[in-house]
Motif scaffolding. Structure first.
Motif, PDB file in Angstrom:
ATOM      1  N   MET A   1       0.818  -1.202   0.000  1.00 25.86           N
ATOM      2  CA  MET A   1       0.000   0.000   0.000  1.00 25.86           C
ATOM      3  C   MET A   1       0.858   1.262   0.000  1.00 25.86           C
ATOM      4  SD  MET A   1      -1.852  -2.596   1.168  1.00 25.86           S
ATOM      5  CE  MET A   1      -1.309  -2.802   2.816  1.00 25.86           C
TER       6      MET A   1
ATOM      7  N   ILE B   1      -5.882   7.650  -2.097  1.00 25.99           N
ATOM      8  CA  ILE B   1      -6.763   6.817  -1.274  1.00 25.99           C
ATOM      9  C   ILE B   1      -7.352   5.682  -2.098  1.00 25.99           C
ATOM     10  CG2 ILE B   1      -8.960   6.812  -0.014  1.00 25.99           C
ATOM     11  CD1 ILE B   1      -6.691   7.983   1.576  1.00 25.99           C
ATOM     12  N   VAL B   2      -7.828   5.999  -3.289  1.00 28.81           N
ATOM     13  CA  VAL B   2      -8.431   4.970  -4.152  1.00 28.81           C
ATOM     14  C   VAL B   2      -7.391   3.930  -4.548  1.00 28.81           C
ATOM     15  CG1 VAL B   2      -9.492   4.573  -6.410  1.00 28.81           C
ATOM     16  CG2 VAL B   2     -10.274   6.464  -4.983  1.00 28.81           C
ATOM     17  N   SER B   3      -6.202   4.371  -4.936  1.00 33.75           N
ATOM     18  CA  SER B   3      -5.172   3.420  -5.359  1.00 33.75           C
ATOM     19  C   SER B   3      -4.689   2.555  -4.197  1.00 33.75           C
ATOM     20  CB  SER B   3      -4.006   4.148  -6.005  1.00 33.75           C
ATOM     21  OG  SER B   3      -3.381   5.002  -5.081  1.00 33.75           O
TER      22      SER B   3
ATOM     23  N   PHE C   1      -6.504   1.711  -1.622  1.00 32.55           N
ATOM     24  CA  PHE C   1      -7.585   0.755  -1.359  1.00 32.55           C
ATOM     25  C   PHE C   1      -7.534  -0.396  -2.362  1.00 32.55           C
ATOM     26  CE2 PHE C   1     -11.928  -0.720  -2.188  1.00 32.55           C
ATOM     27  CZ  PHE C   1     -12.206  -1.272  -0.945  1.00 32.55           C
ATOM     28  N   LEU C   2      -7.300  -0.095  -3.637  1.00 33.77           N
ATOM     29  CA  LEU C   2      -7.194  -1.148  -4.648  1.00 33.77           C
ATOM     30  C   LEU C   2      -5.986  -2.043  -4.389  1.00 33.77           C
ATOM     31  CD1 LEU C   2      -8.181   0.796  -7.882  1.00 33.77           C
ATOM     32  CD2 LEU C   2      -9.531  -0.918  -6.651  1.00 33.77           C
TER      33      LEU C   2
ATOM     34  N   LEU D   1      -4.734  -2.667  -1.456  1.00 32.90           N
ATOM     35  CA  LEU D   1      -5.132  -3.509  -0.322  1.00 32.90           C
ATOM     36  C   LEU D   1      -6.033  -4.638  -0.783  1.00 32.90           C
ATOM     37  CD1 LEU D   1      -5.249  -4.069   2.732  1.00 32.90           C
ATOM     38  CD2 LEU D   1      -7.184  -2.505   2.830  1.00 32.90           C
ATOM     39  N   LEU D   2      -6.936  -4.333  -1.688  1.00 30.45           N
ATOM     40  CA  LEU D   2      -7.853  -5.342  -2.204  1.00 30.45           C
ATOM     41  C   LEU D   2      -7.105  -6.463  -2.922  1.00 30.45           C
ATOM     42  CD1 LEU D   2     -10.941  -5.681  -2.267  1.00 30.45           C
ATOM     43  CD2 LEU D   2     -10.908  -4.640  -4.519  1.00 30.45           C
TER      44      LEU D   2
END
Length: 89
Positions: free
Chosen positions: A24, A55-57, A59-60, A62-63
């Motif tokens: 991350m 934030i979006v990247s 989160f992706l 982490l996913l």
């Protein structure tokens, strides 16, 4: 438990935490640099332009990294529970 064991256990825990955070953090750093270069080139100085893509990247990231993270955490926890009798001595 000896002081060497406690220090080794703490070191191992900190290394695991840093290893799990690395995907991350690297994605956030890469996107942050890219957005900064884009802002410098276009002279757009909007704060949300830097915050939202990171934030979006992250989160992706982490996913996508979640199965690997869970495998590492489960292995570490299982090793702790299996060696618990040895730690108590």
């Amino acid at each position: 438990m000896t002081p060497e064991f406690v220090i080794g256990f703490a070191r191992q825990s900190i290394e695991l935490a840093l290893t799990l955070a690395l995907p991350m953090l690297m994605v956030g750093l890469t996107v942050g640099i890219f957005v900064s270069i884009l802002q410098a080139a276009t002279q757009i100085q909007e704060m949300t332009l830097t915050f939202v893509p990171k934030i979006v990247s992250m989160f992706l990231a982490l996913l996508f990294a979640f199965p690997w993270i869970m495998e590492k955490l489960i292995t570490f926890t299982r090793d702790i529970f299996l060696n618990l009798p040895n730690y108590i001595r």
